[in-house]
Design an enzyme around this catalytic site. Structure first.
Site, PDB file in Angstrom:
ATOM      1  N   GLY A 204       4.135  30.866   7.859  1.00 37.56           N
ATOM      2  CA  GLY A 204       4.909  32.112   7.619  1.00 37.56           C
ATOM      3  C   GLY A 204       6.150  32.549   8.930  1.00 37.56           C
ATOM      4  O   GLY A 204       7.115  32.766   8.714  1.00 37.56           O
TER       5      GLY A 204
ATOM      6  N   GLY B 187       1.341  33.531   9.832  1.00 33.09           N
ATOM      7  CA  GLY B 187       0.527  32.442  10.749  1.00 33.09           C
ATOM      8  C   GLY B 187       1.799  31.267  10.857  1.00 33.09           C
ATOM      9  O   GLY B 187       3.058  31.586  11.193  1.00 33.09           O
ATOM     10  N   ASN B 188       1.107  30.276  11.046  1.00 31.20           N
ATOM     11  CA  ASN B 188       1.969  28.960  11.575  1.00 31.20           C
ATOM     12  C   ASN B 188       3.291  28.801  10.374  1.00 31.20           C
ATOM     13  O   ASN B 188       4.516  28.979  10.872  1.00 31.20           O
ATOM     14  CB  ASN B 188       1.187  27.713  11.541  1.00 31.20           C
ATOM     15  CG  ASN B 188       2.001  26.485  11.777  1.00 31.20           C
ATOM     16  OD1 ASN B 188       2.793  26.078  10.813  1.00 31.20           O
ATOM     17  ND2 ASN B 188       1.558  25.669  12.566  1.00 31.20           N
TER      18      ASN B 188
ATOM     19  N   LYS C 230      -9.384  17.130   1.406  1.00 30.26           N
ATOM     20  CA  LYS C 230      -9.433  18.473   2.030  1.00 30.26           C
ATOM     21  C   LYS C 230     -10.697  18.393   2.655  1.00 30.26           C
ATOM     22  O   LYS C 230     -11.631  18.003   2.158  1.00 30.26           O
ATOM     23  CB  LYS C 230      -9.203  19.557   1.059  1.00 30.26           C
ATOM     24  CG  LYS C 230      -8.512  20.684   1.680  1.00 30.26           C
ATOM     25  CD  LYS C 230      -7.165  20.629   1.925  1.00 30.26           C
ATOM     26  CE  LYS C 230      -6.467  21.756   2.683  1.00 30.26           C
ATOM     27  NZ  LYS C 230      -4.895  21.611   2.915  1.00 30.26           N
TER      28      LYS C 230
END
Ligand code: NAD
Length: 416
Positions: free
Chosen positions: A223, A220-221, A106
């Site tokens: 959701g 967002g993306n 990450k």
């Protein structure tokens, strides 16, 4: 005792429970408790006004026993090394639970993207790659988008990497625009994977979702696509949604496409005609068939868990539920689809993207959907089987499946 909100401590605690259930030896447990490699870089970036700002950034390559590190890059003002470590650990379990040949990693940059112009974002993206290019590559570490990073940012990053190495390397990064070697179906993959897992869980637990209500925290993306696909695939209807500025509620139903268009135009959900304002806290407590936490960590805690009233909680965000809250949700009979299983669709299609880049041959959208469905359905089945066999919750079962696979790879390599 005070509830811990340090995501890395939570990740270590969750691993600890899995390690004792699996009877892992001390060395393997200790190896899996820590990132194998972490890098901190300091990035000077020229701003549009001619000044230079210094950004702090991280990349964590948590475990590469099963393959190259894989994981998104998050741009967030509150980013910390411990958040990146936790997210990298969860990536390790995520790639293992869906059984793709990758490890976990990450990245993070401490910044507020809302205060940066497009040209400043481009310079920041390129600076990040210049600082980390030597540790990246299709056989080392492959980043992707996460919170507040986009396909455009991935395109700049890929271009910077290719400029440095002087060759085409589309597989160095995933989540690229389709025109630059991105995969069909990557945009909605995280949500789609979550929807497939929700479908499987509902079938396994005899829950009829048709016509049921859903609420989405974090529009967002992940959701927005969850709301669209929840309606299309599961027959759910959206009653509440929120973003960082607050949310909206209409118990009679909200038209998802119109809400997405409203957010695109105004930059927020508040003020959406025909819906009343609602706080993020209240959104979580609505009575719904499916709740999608799709924003950030630690939003369901032991304080609000007793008031959560969903049948299924599909964790599209990473780490939305604290361990104490998890126990309370289990006592209430709520089916919690754990983050690293529920949101694994994104990394799965990222893996498909790498495969297509390597072959320089691209799949139709239907093929991506079909392969994703197969991967997610199979992953849920193995977690459900473990949960029933060992009489444990789905989160713990997902940990047992994933950690056992990573531990086996470490052993086979002779590391432990
Ligand atoms: P995004 O940047 O597209 O959207 C995040 C949304 O959350 C935004 O609408 C933002 O306004 C909202 N938000 C931020 N802070 C909030 C708060 N305090 N309360 C309510 N809403 C808030 O990011 P995304 O890619 O959709 O990621 C969302 C979550 O899903 C993250 O936890 C991420 O790690 C996880 N995830 C994403 C992917 C992916 O492929 N995009 C894959 C796996 C997991």
């Amino acid at each position: 005792m005070e509830e811990s909100f340090n995501p890395f401590k939570i990740a270590q605690q969750q691993l600890g429970e899995a390690a004792s259930a699996l009877g892992l030896d001390a060395a393997t447990h200790e190896l899996l408790r820590w990132p194998m490699h972490e890098i901190k870089v300091t990035l000077p970036v020229r701003m549009d006004d001619g000044s230079t700002r210094i950004f702090h950034a991280f990349r964590v390559q948590y475990n590469t026993a099963r393959g190259p590190a894989k994981g998104g890059i998050r741009w967030h003002p509150q980013e910390t090394i411990d958040t990146v470590r936790a997210l990298a650990a969860w990536m390790t379990w995520k790639t293992a639970v869906v059984d793709i040949p990758l490890g976990g990693g990450k990245g993070g940059v401490v910044c507020n993207p809302k205060e940066l112009s497009e040209t400043e974002k481009e310079r920041l993206a390129r600076a990040y790659i210049r600082a980390l290019a030597r540790s990246m590559g299709g056989a080392r570490d492959v980043p992707a988008p996460d919170v507040y990073t986009t396909p455009q940012i991935m395109a700049w990053m890929m271009d910077e990497y290719e400029t440095i190495v002087g060759e085409s390397h589309p597989g160095v990064i995933t989540g690229k625009p389709v025109a630059l070697g991105g995969s069909q179906g990557r945009g909605d993959a995280t949500a789609r994977g979550g929807i497939y897992v929700t479908r499987e869980a509902a079938t396994a637990h005899n829950v009829d979702l048709t016509g049921g209500a859903m609420a989405v925290m974090g529009f967002g993306n992940a959701g927005q696509h969850a709301a669209l696909l929840g309606e299309e695939i599961l027959g759910l209807r959206l009653i509440a949604a929120s973003d960082s500025k607050g949310g909206v509620l209409n118990p009679g139903g909200i038209d998802t496409k119109t809400l997405i268009e409203f957010k695109r135009k105004t930059g927020m959900l508040r003020g959406f005609p025909g819906a009343e304002p609602i706080s993020n806290e209240d959104l979580l407590e609505q009575e719904v068939a499916v709740l999608f936490p799709a924003a950030l960590e630690n939003v369901i805690t032991r304080e609000n868990a007793p008031r959560i009233r969903c049948r299924i909680c599909c964790e599209l965000a990473n780490g939305p539920t604290t361990p104490e809250a998890d126990v309370i949700l289990a006592e209430k009979g709520i089916i919690v689809l754990p983050d690293f299983l529920a949101n694994a669709g994104g990394v799965t299609v990222s893996y498909f993207e790498q495969v297509q880049n390597a072959y320089n041959l691209y799949w139709e959208l239907q093929e991506v959907h079909w392969r994703l469905d197969k991967k997610m359905t199979r992953a849920f089945a193995s977690v459900l089987e473990m949960s029933r066999r060992s009489r444990i919750g789905l989160r713990q079962a997902a940990y047992l499946v994933a950690v056992a696979r990573v531990a086996e790879a470490c052993k086979l390599r002779g590391w432990v």
